[in-house]
Design a protein around this motif. Structure first.
Motif, PDB file in Angstrom:
ATOM      1  N   MET A   1     -27.249 -27.251  -2.645  1.00  0.00           N
ATOM      2  CA  MET A   1     -27.468 -26.595  -1.341  1.00  0.00           C
ATOM      3  C   MET A   1     -27.745 -25.060  -1.219  1.00  0.00           C
ATOM      4  SD  MET A   1     -24.530 -28.758   0.727  1.00  0.00           S
ATOM      5  CE  MET A   1     -23.162 -28.263  -0.094  1.00  0.00           C
ATOM      6  N   TRP A   2     -26.857 -24.225  -2.159  1.00  0.00           N
ATOM      7  CA  TRP A   2     -26.965 -22.914  -1.982  1.00  0.00           C
ATOM      8  C   TRP A   2     -27.310 -22.297  -3.488  1.00  0.00           C
ATOM      9  CZ3 TRP A   2     -27.258 -19.160   1.666  1.00  0.00           C
ATOM     10  CH2 TRP A   2     -27.244 -17.897   1.111  1.00  0.00           C
ATOM     11  N   ASP A   3     -28.383 -21.524  -3.990  1.00  0.00           N
ATOM     12  CA  ASP A   3     -28.647 -21.172  -4.959  1.00  0.00           C
ATOM     13  C   ASP A   3     -28.284 -19.663  -5.068  1.00  0.00           C
ATOM     14  OD1 ASP A   3     -30.014 -20.088  -7.310  1.00  0.00           O
ATOM     15  OD2 ASP A   3     -32.006 -20.396  -6.352  1.00  0.00           O
ATOM     16  N   PRO A   4     -27.430 -19.190  -5.776  1.00  0.00           N
ATOM     17  CA  PRO A   4     -26.994 -17.921  -6.092  1.00  0.00           C
ATOM     18  C   PRO A   4     -27.610 -16.991  -6.980  1.00  0.00           C
ATOM     19  CG  PRO A   4     -25.166 -19.390  -7.365  1.00  0.00           C
ATOM     20  CD  PRO A   4     -26.428 -20.337  -6.758  1.00  0.00           C
TER      21      PRO A   4
ATOM     22  N   TYR B   1     -16.338 -18.267  -8.819  1.00  0.00           N
ATOM     23  CA  TYR B   1     -17.283 -18.191  -8.259  1.00  0.00           C
ATOM     24  C   TYR B   1     -18.408 -19.378  -8.901  1.00  0.00           C
ATOM     25  CZ  TYR B   1     -21.524 -15.582  -6.627  1.00  0.00           C
ATOM     26  OH  TYR B   1     -22.649 -14.787  -6.145  1.00  0.00           O
ATOM     27  N   PHE B   2     -18.687 -20.198  -7.680  1.00  0.00           N
ATOM     28  CA  PHE B   2     -19.528 -21.276  -8.078  1.00  0.00           C
ATOM     29  C   PHE B   2     -20.755 -21.291  -6.884  1.00  0.00           C
ATOM     30  CE2 PHE B   2     -15.669 -22.838 -10.095  1.00  0.00           C
ATOM     31  CZ  PHE B   2     -16.025 -23.464 -11.024  1.00  0.00           C
ATOM     32  N   PRO B   3     -21.690 -22.092  -7.038  1.00  0.00           N
ATOM     33  CA  PRO B   3     -22.929 -22.039  -6.402  1.00  0.00           C
ATOM     34  C   PRO B   3     -22.607 -21.995  -4.722  1.00  0.00           C
ATOM     35  CG  PRO B   3     -23.583 -23.185  -8.126  1.00  0.00           C
ATOM     36  CD  PRO B   3     -21.950 -22.975  -8.174  1.00  0.00           C
ATOM     37  N   ASN B   4     -21.548 -22.741  -4.542  1.00  0.00           N
ATOM     38  CA  ASN B   4     -21.343 -22.905  -2.826  1.00  0.00           C
ATOM     39  C   ASN B   4     -19.923 -22.296  -2.662  1.00  0.00           C
ATOM     40  OD1 ASN B   4     -23.690 -24.519  -2.609  1.00  0.00           O
ATOM     41  ND2 ASN B   4     -22.690 -26.298  -3.228  1.00  0.00           N
ATOM     42  N   SER B   5     -19.379 -21.620  -3.336  1.00  0.00           N
ATOM     43  CA  SER B   5     -18.058 -20.902  -3.114  1.00  0.00           C
ATOM     44  C   SER B   5     -17.922 -19.642  -3.661  1.00  0.00           C
ATOM     45  CB  SER B   5     -16.907 -21.944  -3.420  1.00  0.00           C
ATOM     46  OG  SER B   5     -17.008 -22.132  -4.765  1.00  0.00           O
TER      47      SER B   5
ATOM     48  N   TRP C   1     -26.153 -13.306   3.379  1.00  0.00           N
ATOM     49  CA  TRP C   1     -25.710 -13.925   4.614  1.00  0.00           C
ATOM     50  C   TRP C   1     -26.435 -15.173   4.979  1.00  0.00           C
ATOM     51  CZ3 TRP C   1     -27.120 -15.075   9.336  1.00  0.00           C
ATOM     52  CH2 TRP C   1     -26.366 -15.479  10.371  1.00  0.00           C
ATOM     53  N   ALA C   2     -25.815 -16.092   5.505  1.00  0.00           N
ATOM     54  CA  ALA C   2     -26.525 -17.215   6.084  1.00  0.00           C
ATOM     55  C   ALA C   2     -25.520 -17.910   7.218  1.00  0.00           C
ATOM     56  CB  ALA C   2     -26.987 -18.512   5.005  1.00  0.00           C
ATOM     57  N   PRO C   3     -26.109 -18.885   8.123  1.00  0.00           N
ATOM     58  CA  PRO C   3     -25.366 -19.397   9.035  1.00  0.00           C
ATOM     59  C   PRO C   3     -24.363 -20.479   8.600  1.00  0.00           C
ATOM     60  CG  PRO C   3     -27.676 -19.401   9.868  1.00  0.00           C
ATOM     61  CD  PRO C   3     -27.653 -19.131   8.267  1.00  0.00           C
ATOM     62  N   GLY C   4     -24.603 -20.988   7.286  1.00  0.00           N
ATOM     63  CA  GLY C   4     -23.825 -22.165   6.840  1.00  0.00           C
ATOM     64  C   GLY C   4     -22.300 -21.352   6.053  1.00  0.00           C
ATOM     65  N   TRP C   5     -22.184 -20.280   5.949  1.00  0.00           N
ATOM     66  CA  TRP C   5     -21.107 -19.770   5.032  1.00  0.00           C
ATOM     67  C   TRP C   5     -19.666 -19.612   6.261  1.00  0.00           C
ATOM     68  CZ3 TRP C   5     -20.160 -19.419   0.243  1.00  0.00           C
ATOM     69  CH2 TRP C   5     -21.390 -19.383  -0.560  1.00  0.00           C
ATOM     70  N   ASN C   6     -18.661 -20.169   5.554  1.00  0.00           N
ATOM     71  CA  ASN C   6     -17.617 -19.788   6.135  1.00  0.00           C
ATOM     72  C   ASN C   6     -16.556 -19.022   5.419  1.00  0.00           C
ATOM     73  OD1 ASN C   6     -18.184 -21.735   8.672  1.00  0.00           O
ATOM     74  ND2 ASN C   6     -17.437 -23.592   6.962  1.00  0.00           N
TER      75      ASN C   6
ATOM     76  N   ARG D   1      -6.609 -12.557  -0.004  1.00  0.00           N
ATOM     77  CA  ARG D   1      -7.325 -13.539  -0.853  1.00  0.00           C
ATOM     78  C   ARG D   1      -8.364 -14.275   0.155  1.00  0.00           C
ATOM     79  NH1 ARG D   1      -8.712 -14.866  -5.658  1.00  0.00           N
ATOM     80  NH2 ARG D   1      -9.140 -17.193  -5.917  1.00  0.00           N
ATOM     81  N   ILE D   2      -9.570 -13.656  -0.275  1.00  0.00           N
ATOM     82  CA  ILE D   2     -10.790 -13.890   0.359  1.00  0.00           C
ATOM     83  C   ILE D   2     -11.501 -15.344  -0.014  1.00  0.00           C
ATOM     84  CG2 ILE D   2     -13.179 -13.156   1.103  1.00  0.00           C
ATOM     85  CD1 ILE D   2     -10.496 -10.680   0.115  1.00  0.00           C
ATOM     86  N   GLU D   3     -11.914 -16.300   0.644  1.00  0.00           N
ATOM     87  CA  GLU D   3     -12.538 -17.435   0.251  1.00  0.00           C
ATOM     88  C   GLU D   3     -13.677 -17.595   1.216  1.00  0.00           C
ATOM     89  OE1 GLU D   3      -9.964 -20.718   0.054  1.00  0.00           O
ATOM     90  OE2 GLU D   3      -8.753 -19.788  -1.602  1.00  0.00           O
ATOM     91  N   PHE D   4     -14.961 -17.597   0.442  1.00  0.00           N
ATOM     92  CA  PHE D   4     -16.256 -18.269   0.943  1.00  0.00           C
ATOM     93  C   PHE D   4     -16.642 -19.282   0.851  1.00  0.00           C
ATOM     94  CE2 PHE D   4     -16.758 -13.302   0.927  1.00  0.00           C
ATOM     95  CZ  PHE D   4     -17.092 -13.277   2.437  1.00  0.00           C
ATOM     96  N   MET D   5     -16.937 -20.293   1.777  1.00  0.00           N
ATOM     97  CA  MET D   5     -17.357 -21.611   1.368  1.00  0.00           C
ATOM     98  C   MET D   5     -18.673 -21.941   2.183  1.00  0.00           C
ATOM     99  SD  MET D   5     -15.211 -23.288  -0.834  1.00  0.00           S
ATOM    100  CE  MET D   5     -15.581 -24.901  -0.436  1.00  0.00           C
ATOM    101  N   TYR D   6     -19.599 -22.431   1.451  1.00  0.00           N
ATOM    102  CA  TYR D   6     -20.962 -22.750   2.092  1.00  0.00           C
ATOM    103  C   TYR D   6     -20.815 -24.252   2.595  1.00  0.00           C
ATOM    104  CZ  TYR D   6     -26.047 -22.974   3.095  1.00  0.00           C
ATOM    105  OH  TYR D   6     -27.218 -23.007   3.585  1.00  0.00           O
TER     106      TYR D   6
END
Length: 740
Positions: free
Chosen positions: A67-70, A644-648, A667-672, A700-705
């Motif tokens: 889904m996401w390529d970092p 740190y993983f591709p979608n998180s 940044w992209a719309p799918g990130w929470n 504690r900050i968490e980004f999830m795609y």
């Protein structure tokens, strides 16, 4: 059925089977260097499609969808790029089974190529062509200027290779009035969009009603087809079923392209009319490539003879067999064939772009055609129609031949041979350069064109019978096909990329925890210019090759000062007083000016709603009222607990005061994002990156795609394809029917 008839039918089936096998063998043998690793893909195949294939393959081997390529361009939403085939069952299957990247990608390429040939073989058989006619049409189609020129563009090959299958099943639905065949065509059309080039998805959607319209008004009996075309209601229903079902299957990618890239890329809207009619046109003079595949090589750098188009898009060569036979097919009084000739002419006129007004008219009248450029790609359908007409001509010659037919065939063969030789010599003379392939190409050109004219002469004079002529034509077509691949080797593959592919083959395919380290360019071992060969090495890069372009990202990545904030291992920083700006050109200019004035990284913020206007290039660039003060300057942030993983992406940060963190991932719309378990708004920063608000103290900050709707749509797409495939298997197992 008598034993004699069964024996005759079995013998005929065996000949057809051997014909198809011979085509596969010829394509494989002609590309032996590729298959044995003595030469490997080049250009976009090595820069983009090959590395991306490894990423899709590695994800599916780990039982994940890409889904996401970092690793590319500070992060890319690959789920929204149709060319990558992240939900294509065919690509996922080959990627899962491939033991290594190089082998898997080459296998995928060759299967697509061979599949396109077999599709044309089945289609022309369905149209009633004899075996020899199917072989001539198939070999010419499979070694045409499209297949040799677009060898680097795997997604384009994928789309066009599906075209014969789609039209085969659609035509069967129209002629036999069978809804199930339209369902098959719809499934194939949808499948062709999962991993295909979007322009071809749109153009095939245009070609389908043109084909059906011709069948409706000018039916022609076609061998095994048997019946005349369906009535208007049935024809409309069949076309609608194909397009709707195809749209349903490709929805996860194309809806994702429209939603998950809003604000990420400014390439999501329609192209300008000027760009659509002038970009990569097929200049009228390039129709001279009908004479020889060698002429395309003259358009290679550094001194291309047709600089208005890329070398990959500058050939329409189909061989002498298809050209002579396709014109001969029009000698019969058949409105259906003349309709096909009109379609041929229409697509040819569109391909020349601004040299004729037709492409502009299409842009104005058919809204989906505003979303692509590359006018030269219309030639794929020109080549396709020529192969169909050649199959009809072979059927005519196989059924009955009059003295008039013999004379017409001779006139066409001599006229085309004269024109081919003259155009070949003229272009070579104008180019004023001779490549190493010239001598063989010159001999090849004379053999295939003059040779066909000689065969037509001998046939007209009665020295060759109706049984002997096809045999010689097939031999000539085989020589033509193999020679074309040999001549076209410089645009197919090369030995020069072997070291790159060797370096890229080191990855074991496992998904690993990442770190924040990122560099500006790909490693020197795979070439430091923008490419994606860093992906198999799992090296994150800022300047990559990303089709989903963004003008602000391009400017930041190219700026020697601003780009420093997004490379290295300390890519997260803190600001207490960022400014809120609009993502437009006026505010971007202010942002760059302030960054250089302060000499340090600064943080500016953008709301998600404002980011979605990024794709509107015509928006008035009115600057925001917010001032960028020194409070926007960023200081390095010390983080801990990185995951740190591709979608998180998650980490901890102890803040001395409330403020904002700049995270230099795209940044992209799918990130929470959540902070201490509480959801926050998906705020963008510095026009392309992410930001998150933090309170004083521990955070504690968490980004999830988690792109909304992608997985349900993907499952629906697969279930639809699976249902079609399952029903077809059941039908064949319980009531085997002959292929029609």
């Amino acid at each position: 059925m008598s034993a004699e008839k069964r024996s005759s039918g079995g013998e005929a089936d065996f000949r057809w089977l051997m014909g198809g096998f011979l085509i596969v063998l010829l394509l494989a043998a002609a590309n032996y260097k590729l298959l044995f690793g003595e030469a490997l893909p080049q250009w976009d195949a090595a820069d983009f499609f090959g590395p991306q294939f490894t990423l899709v393959a590695d994800h599916i081997k780990a039982h994940h969808l890409l889904m996401w390529d970092p690793w590319t361009s500070a992060g890319t939403p690959d789920l929204a790029e149709p060319e990558l085939g992240v939900t294509s069952p065919l690509l996922l299957l080959i990627g899962f089974l491939a033991p290594q990247a190089q082998f898997g990608f080459v296998a995928y390429w060759m299967l697509i190529w061979i599949g396109g040939a077999l599709g044309m073989f089945l289609l022309t058989r369905h149209l009633g062509a004899p075996l020899w006619g199917c072989m001539v049409a198939t070999l010419g189609f499979a070694t045409s200027g499209f297949y040799t020129g677009h060898a680097e563009h795997i997604s384009s090959l994928y789309s066009v290779s599906a075209l014969p299958f789609i039209i085969w099943r659609l035509d069967a639905a129209l002629l036999q009035r069978r809804v199930w065949f339209a369902v098959q065509a719809g499934g194939l059309y949808g499948l062709s969009a999962l991993g295909g080039y979007p322009q071809f998805t749109i153009l095939t959607g245009l070609f389908i009603p043109l084909w059906a319209g011709g069948r409706l008004f000018w039916p022609e009996r076609d061998g095994t087809a048997g019946k005349s075309s369906a009535p208007l209601k049935t024809s409309l229903a069949s076309v609608a079923l194909v397009l709707i079902l195809g749209g349903l299957i490709c929805s996860p990618i194309y809806l994702g392209f429209g939603t998950h890239t809003r604000g990420y890329s400014d390439r999501t809207g329609p192209r300008t009319r000027q760009e659509a009619v002038t970009s990569n046109i097929f200049p009228a003079v390039a129709f001279s490539t009908i004479s020889s595949p060698y002429l395309t090589l003259l358009n290679m750098s550094p001194d291309p003879i047709w600089p208005e188009t890329d070398v990959t898009m500058s050939s329409i060569y189909v061989g002498s067999g298809i050209m002579v036979l396709s014109l001969f097919a029009l000698a019969r009084r058949s409105p259906w064939r003349w309709w096909l000739a009109f379609v041929w002419l229409f697509f040819a006129c569109c391909s020349v772009g601004h040299e004729l007004p037709v492409r502009g008219w299409l842009y104005d009248l058919v809204i989906p055609t505003r979303y692509f450029r590359n006018a030269s790609l219309f030639t794929a359908y020109v080549i396709f129609v020529l192969a169909i007409l050649a199959a009809y001509a072979a059927r005519d010659l196989n059924e009955s031949v009059t003295k008039r037919d013999r004379a017409i065939l001779l006139v066409i063969a001599v006229a085309l041979a004269s024109g081919a030789v003259a155009s070949f010599k003229a272009v070579v003379h104008v180019a004023q350069k001779r490549l190493p392939e010239f001598r063989f190409a010159n001999d090849h050109m004379l053999i295939v064109w003059v040779g066909f004219a000689i065969l037509a002469f001998l046939f007209q004079r009665g020295f060759l019978s109706g049984r002997s002529l096809p045999q010689f034509v097939v031999v000539l077509a085989i020589f033509d096909a193999v020679s074309t691949i040999h001549i076209s080797k410089p645009v197919l593959y090369t030995e020069a990329t072997i070291p790159w592919w060797s370096v890229m083959d080191v990855n074991d395919g496992r998904m690993r925890l990442l770190d924040l380290q990122r560099q500006l360019h790909p490693p020197a071992a795979v070439g430091i210019y923008p490419n994606n060969r860093n992906i198999p090495l799992r090296v994150a890069v800022l300047q990559s090759y990303a089709p989903l372009s963004n003008r602000y990202y391009n400017a930041i990545a190219a700026d020697p000062q601003i780009s420093q904030a997004a490379i290295g291992s300390n890519r997260i920083c803190f600001s207490a007083g960022p400014a809120w700006l609009k993502p437009n050109d006026a505010d971007f200019s202010r942002f760059v000016t302030r960054w250089r004035e302060f000499g340090m990284a600064i943080l500016v913020l953008h709301t998600p709603d404002s980011m979605r206007t990024l794709s509107d290039k015509n928006e008035q660039a009115v600057p925001s009222s917010s001032e960028i003060t020194r409070d926007a300057i960023c200081s390095p942030a010390t983080i801990s607990g990185l995951s740190y993983f591709p979608n998180s992406l998650s980490f901890s940060y102890d803040a001395n005061q409330a403020g904002w963190l700049l995270v230099t991932d795209r940044w992209a719309p799918g990130w929470n994002v959540t902070v201490n378990g509480h959801p926050q708004q998906n705020v963008a920063s510095d026009f392309v990156f992410r930001a998150v608000h933090v309170d004083m103290g521990a955070n504690r900050i968490e980004f999830m795609y988690r792109p909304r709707g992608f997985l349900p749509l993907a499952i629906m797409s697969w279930l639809t394809l699976g249902a079609i495939a399952g029903i077809e298997v059941y039908r064949f197992a319980t009531r085997p029917e002959p292929i029609t």
